[in-house]
Motif scaffolding. Sequence first.
Motif, PDB file in Angstrom:
ATOM      1  N   ILE A  74      45.184  48.354  39.688  1.00  0.00           N
ATOM      2  CA  ILE A  74      46.555  48.771  39.576  1.00  0.00           C
ATOM      3  C   ILE A  74      47.457  48.258  40.597  1.00  0.00           C
ATOM      4  O   ILE A  74      46.491  47.432  41.685  1.00  0.00           O
ATOM      5  CB  ILE A  74      46.501  49.710  40.813  1.00  0.00           C
ATOM      6  CG1 ILE A  74      45.917  51.282  39.261  1.00  0.00           C
ATOM      7  CG2 ILE A  74      47.908  50.084  40.617  1.00  0.00           C
ATOM      8  CD1 ILE A  74      45.970  52.279  40.472  1.00  0.00           C
ATOM      9  N   PRO A  75      48.894  47.159  40.086  1.00  0.00           N
ATOM     10  CA  PRO A  75      48.728  46.372  40.736  1.00  0.00           C
ATOM     11  C   PRO A  75      50.250  47.374  41.902  1.00  0.00           C
ATOM     12  O   PRO A  75      50.415  48.001  41.827  1.00  0.00           O
ATOM     13  CB  PRO A  75      50.365  45.666  39.972  1.00  0.00           C
ATOM     14  CG  PRO A  75      49.830  46.721  38.824  1.00  0.00           C
ATOM     15  CD  PRO A  75      48.670  47.235  38.683  1.00  0.00           C
ATOM     16  N   GLU A  76      49.990  45.919  42.655  1.00  0.00           N
ATOM     17  CA  GLU A  76      51.299  46.862  43.882  1.00  0.00           C
ATOM     18  C   GLU A  76      52.817  46.391  43.084  1.00  0.00           C
ATOM     19  O   GLU A  76      52.716  46.451  42.566  1.00  0.00           O
ATOM     20  CB  GLU A  76      51.420  45.313  44.931  1.00  0.00           C
ATOM     21  CG  GLU A  76      50.176  45.301  45.291  1.00  0.00           C
ATOM     22  CD  GLU A  76      49.689  46.685  46.413  1.00  0.00           C
ATOM     23  OE1 GLU A  76      50.498  47.011  47.193  1.00  0.00           O
ATOM     24  OE2 GLU A  76      48.306  46.305  46.529  1.00  0.00           O
ATOM     25  N   ALA A  77      53.175  47.628  43.796  1.00  0.00           N
ATOM     26  CA  ALA A  77      54.867  48.164  42.672  1.00  0.00           C
ATOM     27  C   ALA A  77      56.119  46.380  43.541  1.00  0.00           C
ATOM     28  O   ALA A  77      55.582  46.197  44.363  1.00  0.00           O
ATOM     29  CB  ALA A  77      55.090  49.599  43.924  1.00  0.00           C
TER      30      ALA A  77
END
Length: 476
Positions: A473-476
């Motif tokens: 999951i990528p960083e926001a």
Amino acid sequence: MTMLKYTPVSEVEPTYKQLSNTFHSGATLPLAYRRKQLLQLARMIQDNIEAWEAAIFSDLAKPKQEVAMAELGPVVSSALLAADKLEEWNEPVRPEVEAWRSSWDTTIYTVPKGVCLIISPWNYPYIISLCPLVGAIAAGCAVILKPSELAPATAQIFADLIPKYLDPNAYAVVNGAVAETSALLNLKWNHIMYTGGIRVGRIIAAAAAKNVTPVTLELGGKSPVFVDVDNTDIEIAAKRILFGKQQNSGQLCVSPDYALVPRHKKAEFIAALEKAYKAFYPDGPLAPTSHIGKIINPSHHARLSWMLKNTKGKIVIGGQIEGDKRIAPTVVDDVPLDDVLMEDELFGPILPIVPVDDVEHALRIIRERSYPLVLYCFTENEDVRQKFVTRTNSGTVTFNDTYSQLAVHEIPFGGQGDSGYGTWNGKYSFDIFAHKRGSTNVPIAADPDMGLRYPPYSDESYNVFAGAVRQPIPEA
């Protein structure tokens, strides 16, 4: 006055069954059939223009320019647009899919919902009956149209002309009042579209819920207009607001219901309204040259007259009352929020002016009330415009004009919350009567590649499918 011939209640169910048989036979499916019906609908208008104008003049004294501009013209344009776009609107769509499903022939088919019911109002009977009918025809549906008995001449012309121009086995008109409408609502429809007040809208929704029938409700409401007096041309704003208000004597679901005007230039706005008023009605608002239509019936006229007598505000423009048929466009100043004019949708030629301190005060008033069908704002300030876009809710938001948004068939028309749900207009009229039917065709030859999904399950098969759960999951 035209005597409307009601459809016998005993004929309602047989008519419904006939339309159901037609639909299930596949008769309405070919695009050539639909195109013919759409072009016939357009011809039905063009061949009988004077009869359509005379019918609505009998019911509402609506001037023929308003009929051409807001009723018959849009219907013809809508039918021709749909006839031209039939292939495009009905073309199957093949969406882009992930590579591992690329052989599954993933397709979205546009298919007709089935046999549908359109219950239309008295105030704009042609456009609100026939433009949705255009969408239903284009989608391949069969339709019963139930016009309002409160406009008997227009309801009768529907019953007289539709069977002459459209396939009577697929499209029918049922006329009547409560008994006939109740008989219709007892039947199982594939979609119901209703335009009218919220009280009857709730009845329609409850009846539809018994059969889990999808519904489109357009219910109106109190649509405010804010005048950003420091960032707009006040004279043009006043002229455009008065123009929208006087259409059909204010009996319009998107009529500007009340004006929110900053106190420090309220007098200037009222003066601009007076100037526009004199320009619109040089011989007086109720003179024949002013083309002010009539209120639909004596009871509605009495309701509006009572409100004018009991408002706490001050009548500053208009106020003339003619018998039980007409009321001059009227401006009422200094109307408090607890006034009789602020309780329900006015649906008449009365414009209350509610003084506000500034734009933030106006926004608070708007947010404290039910979501309107449309929100109007006159401003050339981009910050103010963005506040109305992002900090309010409504079916539509229109800047620097009133009423004209109805001519833009590229945007949806419909409500939100108490003002209704679902949309129509242009292709959106087609969309409400069409179902997007997803389809896949998984190749038999692909079965060897699908072995891990079958029992018995194993750690190996679990780890394959759990990979989706564990993906990064990528960083926001």
